[in-house]
Design a protein around this motif. Structure first.
Motif, PDB file in Angstrom:
ATOM      1  N   LYS A 100       6.431   4.110  -6.116  1.00 49.94           N
ATOM      2  CA  LYS A 100       7.854   2.894  -5.503  1.00 49.94           C
ATOM      3  C   LYS A 100       7.503   2.003  -5.775  1.00 49.94           C
ATOM      4  CE  LYS A 100       9.987   6.593  -3.386  1.00 49.94           C
ATOM      5  NZ  LYS A 100      10.655   7.058  -1.558  1.00 49.94           N
ATOM      6  N   SER A 101       8.122   1.366  -6.375  1.00 51.61           N
ATOM      7  CA  SER A 101       8.607  -0.236  -6.277  1.00 51.61           C
ATOM      8  C   SER A 101       9.473  -0.658  -4.672  1.00 51.61           C
ATOM      9  CB  SER A 101      10.051  -0.460  -7.242  1.00 51.61           C
ATOM     10  OG  SER A 101      10.085  -1.997  -7.117  1.00 51.61           O
ATOM     11  N   VAL A 102       7.914  -1.452  -4.938  1.00 51.84           N
ATOM     12  CA  VAL A 102       8.613  -2.561  -3.443  1.00 51.84           C
ATOM     13  C   VAL A 102       9.091  -2.546  -3.131  1.00 51.84           C
ATOM     14  CG1 VAL A 102       7.366  -4.718  -2.117  1.00 51.84           C
ATOM     15  CG2 VAL A 102       6.229  -3.834  -3.561  1.00 51.84           C
ATOM     16  N   TYR A 103      10.485  -3.271  -3.783  1.00 53.54           N
ATOM     17  CA  TYR A 103      11.935  -3.893  -4.093  1.00 53.54           C
ATOM     18  C   TYR A 103      13.293  -2.248  -4.003  1.00 53.54           C
ATOM     19  CZ  TYR A 103       9.675  -7.119  -6.515  1.00 53.54           C
ATOM     20  OH  TYR A 103       8.639  -8.831  -7.128  1.00 53.54           O
ATOM     21  N   ALA A 137       0.780  -1.015  -0.242  1.00 47.64           N
ATOM     22  CA  ALA A 137       0.161  -0.318   0.064  1.00 47.64           C
ATOM     23  C   ALA A 137       0.761   0.918  -0.282  1.00 47.64           C
ATOM     24  CB  ALA A 137      -0.741  -0.428   1.313  1.00 47.64           C
ATOM     25  N   HIS A 138       1.938   1.256   0.693  1.00 48.58           N
ATOM     26  CA  HIS A 138       3.069   2.003   0.905  1.00 48.58           C
ATOM     27  C   HIS A 138       3.482   2.335  -0.310  1.00 48.58           C
ATOM     28  CE1 HIS A 138       5.929   5.217   2.146  1.00 48.58           C
ATOM     29  NE2 HIS A 138       6.317   4.930   1.244  1.00 48.58           N
ATOM     30  N   ALA A 139       4.030   1.603  -0.861  1.00 48.99           N
ATOM     31  CA  ALA A 139       4.587   1.649  -2.562  1.00 48.99           C
ATOM     32  C   ALA A 139       3.999   2.195  -3.589  1.00 48.99           C
ATOM     33  CB  ALA A 139       5.237  -0.049  -2.584  1.00 48.99           C
TER      34      ALA A 139
END
Length: 180
Positions: free
Chosen positions: A150-153, A143-145
């Protein structure tokens, strides 16, 4: 044992009523809200299954149904005022019936408070309230990504453990952790 089973069924019914008081079919606008709804549905299914087993046990005590090995194990546990091991979540092996019911009620109340209709999400969550705390953390990260585009990675996740006066229930390995 039959009276213990009937009392347990009454308490489970109260917890189920609390879950059912929320509109779990409504469309959630956030991933976290949707996850919390799914957790409440998970607990609702767990409690309904447990309630059916208790009803079968009560019927077996009345002679309406044959005792199966599972019902016999439930009888042994209820006779010791313990929650049957198949009802316990996580790695817990032994818990009193009173502790188990108190833990269930605490978990459901916490989840219900998180799912109240509001534009504001709580800033902290009790991970022990979730049946799937690791999945909740993954949901928060995703959810934040999404909101930060932004990418989760590339994101790092940090969890702060807060020692509080909340009772600790060994329903999951993370039951004494909080997330901010």
């Amino acid at each position: 044992m039959k009276s213990v089973a009937e009392e347990t069924l009454n308490k489970l019914t109260n917890i189920l009523d609390l879950i059912k008081s929320h509109d779990l079919a409504s469309k959630e606008t956030t991933a976290i809200g949707s996850f919390i709804q799914r957790e409440l549905l998970y607990f609702q299914n767990l409690y309904e299954s447990t309630s059916r087993e208790i009803e079968l046990f009560i019927n077996a005590c009345s002679g309406h149904v044959a005792f199966t090995p599972d019902l016999y194990n439930i009888a042994l546990s209820l006779g010791r005022y313990a929650a049957p091991s198949k009802w316990l979540l996580g790695s817990t092996r032994d818990m009193s019936l009173a502790e188990w019911l108190e833990a269930l009620e605490s978990q459901v109340k916490a989840l219900c408070s998180y799912s109240l209709p509001s534009s504001l999400q709580p800033s902290s969550y009790w991970l022990g309230a979730f049946g799937h705390p690791q999945a909740f953390l993954a949901c928060v990260l995703m959810a934040h990504a999404r909101s930060a585009m932004k990418s989760v990675y590339v994101l790092e996740f940090s969890v702060e453990v807060i020692i509080s006066q909340l009772p600790l229930y060994p329903l999951s390995p993370e039951s004494d952790q909080h997330s901010n």
